[in-house]
Design a protein around this motif. Structure first.
Motif, PDB file in Angstrom:
ATOM      1  N   GLN A  25      69.431  22.141  53.737  1.00 50.54           N
ATOM      2  CA  GLN A  25      68.764  23.015  52.780  1.00 50.54           C
ATOM      3  C   GLN A  25      69.593  24.274  52.528  1.00 50.54           C
ATOM      4  O   GLN A  25      69.806  24.670  51.369  1.00 50.54           O
ATOM      5  CB  GLN A  25      67.379  23.404  53.310  1.00 50.54           C
ATOM      6  N   THR A  26      70.084  24.898  53.600  1.00 46.45           N
ATOM      7  CA  THR A  26      70.906  26.103  53.452  1.00 46.45           C
ATOM      8  C   THR A  26      72.243  25.768  52.809  1.00 46.45           C
ATOM      9  O   THR A  26      72.784  26.551  52.024  1.00 46.45           O
ATOM     10  CB  THR A  26      71.118  26.777  54.821  1.00 46.45           C
ATOM     11  N   VAL A  60      67.591  41.639  51.645  1.00 44.38           N
ATOM     12  CA  VAL A  60      68.028  40.852  50.493  1.00 44.38           C
ATOM     13  C   VAL A  60      69.290  41.457  49.880  1.00 44.38           C
ATOM     14  O   VAL A  60      70.232  40.743  49.504  1.00 44.38           O
ATOM     15  CB  VAL A  60      66.903  40.745  49.440  1.00 44.38           C
ATOM     16  N   TRP A  61      69.326  42.790  49.771  1.00 44.45           N
ATOM     17  CA  TRP A  61      70.497  43.463  49.204  1.00 44.45           C
ATOM     18  C   TRP A  61      71.729  43.239  50.087  1.00 44.45           C
ATOM     19  O   TRP A  61      72.820  42.932  49.581  1.00 44.45           O
ATOM     20  CB  TRP A  61      70.220  44.952  49.058  1.00 44.45           C
ATOM     21  N   LEU A  62      71.577  43.391  51.393  1.00 49.49           N
ATOM     22  CA  LEU A  62      72.696  43.169  52.312  1.00 49.49           C
ATOM     23  C   LEU A  62      73.188  41.726  52.254  1.00 49.49           C
ATOM     24  O   LEU A  62      74.390  41.462  52.317  1.00 49.49           O
ATOM     25  CB  LEU A  62      72.282  43.524  53.748  1.00 49.49           C
ATOM     26  N   GLU A  63      72.247  40.804  52.119  1.00 48.24           N
ATOM     27  CA  GLU A  63      72.625  39.401  52.011  1.00 48.24           C
ATOM     28  C   GLU A  63      73.406  39.156  50.723  1.00 48.24           C
ATOM     29  O   GLU A  63      74.397  38.404  50.715  1.00 48.24           O
ATOM     30  CB  GLU A  63      71.376  38.527  52.043  1.00 48.24           C
ATOM     31  N   PHE A  64      72.977  39.775  49.637  1.00 49.87           N
ATOM     32  CA  PHE A  64      73.666  39.636  48.357  1.00 49.87           C
ATOM     33  C   PHE A  64      75.121  40.095  48.474  1.00 49.87           C
ATOM     34  O   PHE A  64      76.053  39.413  48.036  1.00 49.87           O
ATOM     35  CB  PHE A  64      72.934  40.448  47.289  1.00 49.87           C
ATOM     36  N   VAL A  65      75.306  41.257  49.103  1.00 50.92           N
ATOM     37  CA  VAL A  65      76.659  41.786  49.305  1.00 50.92           C
ATOM     38  C   VAL A  65      77.463  40.862  50.217  1.00 50.92           C
ATOM     39  O   VAL A  65      78.634  40.561  49.955  1.00 50.92           O
ATOM     40  CB  VAL A  65      76.599  43.212  49.894  1.00 50.92           C
ATOM     41  N   SER A  66      76.821  40.388  51.285  1.00 48.69           N
ATOM     42  CA  SER A  66      77.499  39.498  52.227  1.00 48.69           C
ATOM     43  C   SER A  66      77.970  38.222  51.545  1.00 48.69           C
ATOM     44  O   SER A  66      79.085  37.746  51.784  1.00 48.69           O
ATOM     45  CB  SER A  66      76.557  39.148  53.388  1.00 48.69           C
ATOM     46  N   TRP A 110      66.501  26.428  62.024  1.00 45.06           N
ATOM     47  CA  TRP A 110      66.674  25.124  62.690  1.00 45.06           C
ATOM     48  C   TRP A 110      65.483  24.794  63.583  1.00 45.06           C
ATOM     49  O   TRP A 110      64.918  23.720  63.493  1.00 45.06           O
ATOM     50  CB  TRP A 110      67.966  25.125  63.511  1.00 45.06           C
ATOM     51  N   GLY A 111      65.076  25.718  64.444  1.00 48.53           N
ATOM     52  CA  GLY A 111      63.924  25.492  65.318  1.00 48.53           C
ATOM     53  C   GLY A 111      64.304  25.261  66.765  1.00 48.53           C
ATOM     54  O   GLY A 111      63.922  24.253  67.367  1.00 48.53           O
ATOM     55  N   ILE A 112      65.042  26.210  67.356  1.00 45.99           N
ATOM     56  CA  ILE A 112      65.521  26.039  68.729  1.00 45.99           C
ATOM     57  C   ILE A 112      64.361  25.989  69.727  1.00 45.99           C
ATOM     58  O   ILE A 112      64.318  25.121  70.595  1.00 45.99           O
ATOM     59  CB  ILE A 112      66.504  27.164  69.104  1.00 45.99           C
ATOM     60  N   TYR A 129      72.625  30.805  59.110  1.00 51.96           N
ATOM     61  CA  TYR A 129      71.446  30.071  59.584  1.00 51.96           C
ATOM     62  C   TYR A 129      70.492  29.767  58.430  1.00 51.96           C
ATOM     63  O   TYR A 129      70.026  28.653  58.282  1.00 51.96           O
ATOM     64  CB  TYR A 129      70.711  30.873  60.655  1.00 51.96           C
ATOM     65  N   HIS A 130      70.177  30.781  57.645  1.00 55.63           N
ATOM     66  CA  HIS A 130      69.377  30.571  56.442  1.00 55.63           C
ATOM     67  C   HIS A 130      69.502  31.808  55.565  1.00 55.63           C
ATOM     68  O   HIS A 130      70.015  32.835  56.001  1.00 55.63           O
ATOM     69  CB  HIS A 130      67.907  30.270  56.769  1.00 55.63           C
ATOM     70  N   LEU A 131      69.058  31.701  54.331  1.00 58.00           N
ATOM     71  CA  LEU A 131      69.179  32.802  53.381  1.00 58.00           C
ATOM     72  C   LEU A 131      67.831  33.497  53.210  1.00 58.00           C
ATOM     73  O   LEU A 131      66.825  32.865  52.896  1.00 58.00           O
ATOM     74  CB  LEU A 131      69.676  32.286  52.031  1.00 58.00           C
ATOM     75  N   VAL A 132      67.839  34.805  53.410  1.00 57.37           N
ATOM     76  CA  VAL A 132      66.614  35.599  53.352  1.00 57.37           C
ATOM     77  C   VAL A 132      66.001  35.570  51.957  1.00 57.37           C
ATOM     78  O   VAL A 132      64.788  35.469  51.795  1.00 57.37           O
ATOM     79  CB  VAL A 132      66.912  37.053  53.774  1.00 57.37           C
ATOM     80  N   ALA A 133      66.837  35.666  50.934  1.00 57.13           N
ATOM     81  CA  ALA A 133      66.334  35.744  49.563  1.00 57.13           C
ATOM     82  C   ALA A 133      65.573  34.498  49.140  1.00 57.13           C
ATOM     83  O   ALA A 133      64.781  34.525  48.197  1.00 57.13           O
ATOM     84  CB  ALA A 133      67.494  35.991  48.597  1.00 57.13           C
ATOM     85  N   LYS A 134      65.796  33.387  49.848  1.00 54.59           N
ATOM     86  CA  LYS A 134      65.131  32.129  49.515  1.00 54.59           C
ATOM     87  C   LYS A 134      63.791  31.963  50.236  1.00 54.59           C
ATOM     88  O   LYS A 134      63.096  30.968  50.038  1.00 54.59           O
ATOM     89  CB  LYS A 134      66.042  30.946  49.877  1.00 54.59           C
ATOM     90  N   GLN A 135      63.439  32.937  51.098  1.00 51.03           N
ATOM     91  CA  GLN A 135      62.222  32.829  51.889  1.00 51.03           C
ATOM     92  C   GLN A 135      61.042  33.486  51.182  1.00 51.03           C
ATOM     93  O   GLN A 135      61.215  34.347  50.318  1.00 51.03           O
ATOM     94  CB  GLN A 135      62.418  33.463  53.269  1.00 51.03           C
TER      95      GLN A 135
END
Length: 220
Positions: free
Chosen positions: A51-52, A28-34, A174-176, A10-16
């Motif tokens: 964007q994503t 952020v660490w979990l996202e990096f590993v993912s 996205w903005g549901i 959906y989107h990347l946490v590290a970019k927020q």
């Protein structure tokens, strides 16, 4: 067909633009590993905004594996003659990045010129207790209705009973909820996030991020 691993991002946490905290650091660490695992094993990656998609490519994922899709909502069923019970409506998780405390600040400004203004909160989250305490500190308890999680049918009714949808969220994929509110014809006032501008340009009223005064003015 034949794909071993399919991922939806959906989107990347590290970019927020999140404030530093232990929880965000872990995210952020979990996202990096993912992302490392996705890059190595995923055959197909879906995302719902360009964007994503660009950010995933910047992370080294092959562009040919990334597919841009979209999100849809059910066609709304309107109830005839429904009365407007709430001035404002907020739908979303009660977490800081959804701007829940900003909602209270906006409501406080509006109350100065419209003492009986009311807002319905739909959703639950980690900030629920803190949000209620802050509302009491600002003298807004009687202007708020916290309804927690509701059924889809109840959410539909509540949106139709509201006049304006408000979302000072600083992070969206996205903005549901915005799409749902607009499908019922609710005017919407939201922070101008690039992803929302790209998808909903011309739909909601956009105000600058963190501009509480402008958001209150546009709502009024």
């Amino acid at each position: 067909k034949g794909s071993k691993v399919i991922v939806y991002v959906y989107h990347l946490v590290a970019k927020q633009s999140r404030k530093p905290s232990l929880r965000n650091s872990i995210s952020v660490w979990l996202e990096f590993v993912s992302l490392k695992l996705i890059k190595r094993y995923a055959s197909v990656i879906f995302t719902d905004n360009n964007q994503t998609k660009v950010e995933l490519e910047d992370c080294g994922i092959e562009p040919g594996k990334i597919f841009l899709t979209s999100i849809g909502i059910n066609k709304p069923k309107f109830t005839e003659g429904i009365n407007k019970k709430y001035d404002l409506c907020f739908i979303g998780r009660m977490v800081k990045n959804k701007g829940v405390y900003a909602v209270l600040e906006v409501l406080g400004i509006l109350k100065n010129s419209k003492p009986q203004i009311n807002l319905v909160f739909i959703g639950t989250g980690d900030e629920e207790a803190g949000l209620k305490r802050r509302a009491a500190e600002l003298g807004l308890t009687n202007n708020l209705s916290f309804l927690g999680s509701v059924s889809e049918k109840e959410k539909t009714r509540l949106m139709q009973e509201s006049r304006i949808f408000v979302s000072p969220s600083i992070e969206e994929g996205w903005g549901i909820s915005l799409a749902e509110a607009m499908s019922f014809g609710l005017p919407a006032v939201v922070y101008e996030l690039p992803v929302l501008r790209k998808i909903f340009n011309g739909g909601p009223v956009f105000v600058g991020v963190a501009n509480i005064e402008d958001m209150a003015s546009r709502i009024m």
